[in-house]
Design an enzyme around this catalytic site. Structure first.
Site, PDB file in Angstrom:
ATOM      1  N   ARG A   1       0.831  -1.203   0.000  1.00 22.57           N
ATOM      2  CA  ARG A   1       0.000   0.000   0.000  1.00 22.57           C
ATOM      3  C   ARG A   1       0.871   1.261   0.000  1.00 22.57           C
ATOM      4  NH1 ARG A   1       1.609   2.049   4.084  1.00 22.57           N
ATOM      5  NH2 ARG A   1       0.370   3.908   3.684  1.00 22.57           N
ATOM      6  N   GLY A   2       0.184   2.433  -0.100  1.00 24.75           N
ATOM      7  CA  GLY A   2       0.898   3.701  -0.187  1.00 24.75           C
ATOM      8  C   GLY A   2       1.067   4.039  -1.672  1.00 24.75           C
ATOM      9  N   ALA A   3       0.713   5.261  -2.041  1.00 22.08           N
ATOM     10  CA  ALA A   3       0.648   5.611  -3.468  1.00 22.08           C
ATOM     11  C   ALA A   3       1.937   5.285  -4.240  1.00 22.08           C
ATOM     12  CB  ALA A   3       0.271   7.084  -3.610  1.00 22.08           C
TER      13      ALA A   3
ATOM     14  N   ASP B   1      -2.421  11.062  -2.478  1.00 21.61           N
ATOM     15  CA  ASP B   1      -2.567   9.979  -3.454  1.00 21.61           C
ATOM     16  C   ASP B   1      -2.801  10.506  -4.859  1.00 21.61           C
ATOM     17  OD1 ASP B   1      -3.324   8.678  -0.732  1.00 21.61           O
ATOM     18  OD2 ASP B   1      -2.863   7.040  -2.119  1.00 21.61           O
TER      19      ASP B   1
ATOM     20  N   LYS C   1      -5.719   9.764   2.471  1.00 26.42           N
ATOM     21  CA  LYS C   1      -6.452   8.848   3.341  1.00 26.42           C
ATOM     22  C   LYS C   1      -7.653   9.533   3.998  1.00 26.42           C
ATOM     23  CE  LYS C   1      -5.970   5.379   3.743  1.00 26.42           C
ATOM     24  NZ  LYS C   1      -6.815   4.537   2.843  1.00 26.42           N
TER      25      LYS C   1
HETATM   26  O1  MRU Z   1      -4.889   3.073   1.586  1.00 24.44           O
HETATM   27  P1  MRU Z   1      -3.434   3.408   1.686  1.00 24.44           P
HETATM   28  O2  MRU Z   1      -2.807   2.938   2.952  1.00 24.44           O
HETATM   29  O3  MRU Z   1      -2.669   2.965   0.466  1.00 24.44           O
HETATM   30  O4  MRU Z   1      -3.388   4.997   1.710  1.00 24.44           O
HETATM   31  C1  MRU Z   1      -2.147   5.641   1.751  1.00 24.44           C
HETATM   32  C2  MRU Z   1      -2.251   7.112   1.906  1.00 24.44           C
HETATM   33  O5  MRU Z   1      -3.308   7.677   1.911  1.00 24.44           O
HETATM   34  C3  MRU Z   1      -0.962   7.867   1.975  1.00 24.44           C
HETATM   35  O6  MRU Z   1      -1.115   9.015   2.760  1.00 24.44           O
HETATM   36  C4  MRU Z   1      -0.555   8.276   0.560  1.00 24.44           C
HETATM   37  O7  MRU Z   1      -0.493   7.158  -0.274  1.00 24.44           O
HETATM   38  C5  MRU Z   1       0.745   8.976   0.532  1.00 24.44           C
HETATM   39  S1  MRU Z   1       2.053   7.825   0.947  1.00 24.44           S
HETATM   40  C6  MRU Z   1       3.493   8.296   0.492  1.00 24.44           C
END
Ligand code: MRU
Length: 349
Positions: free
Chosen positions: A58-60, A233, A244
């Protein structure tokens, strides 16, 4: 010759939550952290899609990097460009909100042959780590001695190929000896803050305090928070951004209490085709995530089994609530990103 450089098993890449070596592609299972540190081998694009859907990955930025390394592994195993393209389409549809995935896949689709797929994927990984370093330095410059910083979700090494976005800047400020302290919102429903950011801060020996999301207002009211750092994201051309679910409420609180609110993101998170936040697709997830908690302990439900649920995974924060964007290329305080100098975002091809 490229072919001989990029033969099977030639890539060695090491991130906090992803690695690629002669054993192939492996990811750290983020669904079970911090109770278990479990590495899983990924053998196919179908497996990677499943891991992305389950938020094991996970994480963009990391989603994009993981997808292209999956495609590079296919190339190393002798799959044709046509097979790689069809896997790329499947991976691209796994999560709709973060635009990094689409940017990364697009670069792979431009590959002329299988060995270029491997080379481009490796470049994307290394570039993401370099972008993190730039953002960390620029973001840390905004942080003053002794500040208490509030952060949301997880934006660190677990979410990228490098040190992270918002959390990368926080880590850099700590390394610079700024004596900071971090308030970590637990980030319901999947607790990326309480599980993942807390774990990363603990590993880095950075002083932090975990809070429930609904405690942020009272801390701001008491003057306990000097700055907010979050990731993104997808950032629309006018500065509205998706992050998020719950980020919007933190931004409103920060505005009300005059606390600077910073968004840290690489250029791969900017979507200039998306004119404003209304155009960002927001993923909705399964009801049981809200009816209870899902994690390494299994599924614990505390609401009635069939309680009706609304579970958007992201919300959109208006650009007008952002004090500054920290991109890899620089810090911009204008809420209207159209005003940025030409080429400001895209210094890296
Ligand atoms: O659902 P997730 O855990 O993938 O969401 C991640 C986020 O919202 C992060 O804040 C976003 O991807 C930035 S991470 C570098």
């Amino acid at each position: 010759m490229l072919i001989s450089i990029f033969m099977i098993g030639s890539m060695v890449l090491n991130g906090l939550s992803i690695r690629y070596d002669k054993e192939g592609l492996q990811v750290l299972n983020q669904q079970v952290l911090p109770q278990k540190e479990e590495w899983i081998a990924v053998h196919s694009p179908e497996e990677m899609v499943k891991m992305i859907l389950e938020l094991k990955v996970r994480g963009a930025p990391l989603i994009g990097v993981s997808a292209v390394l999956t495609l590079a592994q296919m190339a190393e195993h002798g799959h044709s460009l046509a097979e790689i393209h069809s896997a790329a389409q499947m991976l691209q549809q796994s999560r709709p909100t973060a635009v990094n995935l689409a940017h990364c896949i697009q670069r792979i689709l431009e590959a002329k042959d299988e060995s270029s797929v491997i080379r481009i994927a490796e470049q994307i990984f290394l570039e993401d780590a370099a972008l993190c370093n730039s953002m960390a330095r620029l973001g840390a410059d905004l942080i003053q001695q002794e500040e208490n910083i509030l952060t949301y979700c997880n934006t660190g090494g677990l979410a990228t190929a490098g040190v992270g976005t918002a959390l990368g800047a926080i880590k850099e400020a700590h390394l610079q000896g700024k004596n900071i302290h971090v308030y970590v919102c637990e980030t319901r429903p999947l607790l990326q803050g309480g599980r993942l950011t807390a774990w990363e801060l603990q590993q880095a020996n950075i002083p932090y305090t975990l809070i429930c999301d609904n405690m942020a207002a009272s801390l701001m009211d008491k003057g306990k928070i000097q700055r907010v750092f979050v990731g993104a994201d997808r950032i629309a051309a006018n500065g509205d951004f998706a992050n998020k679910i719950g980020t919007y409420s933190i931004a409103v609180l920060a505005k009300y209490h005059n606390v600077p609110f910073h968004v840290v993101a690489p250029y791969t998170t900017i979507d200039m085709q998306c004119l404003n936040g209304d155009e960002i697709a927001i993923e909705e997830r399964e009801a049981d995530e809200v009816r209870g908690a899902l994690g390494s302990f299994g599924k614990v439900l505390w609401s009635p089994d069939n309680a009706p649920v609304y579970n958007p995974s992201f919300d959109v924060t208006p650009g007008s609530l952002v004090t500054s964007f920290v991109f890899d290329t620089g810090v911009i305080s204008s809420m209207n990103l159209y005003a940025a100098p030409k080429g400001f975002y895209l210094t890296i091809p």
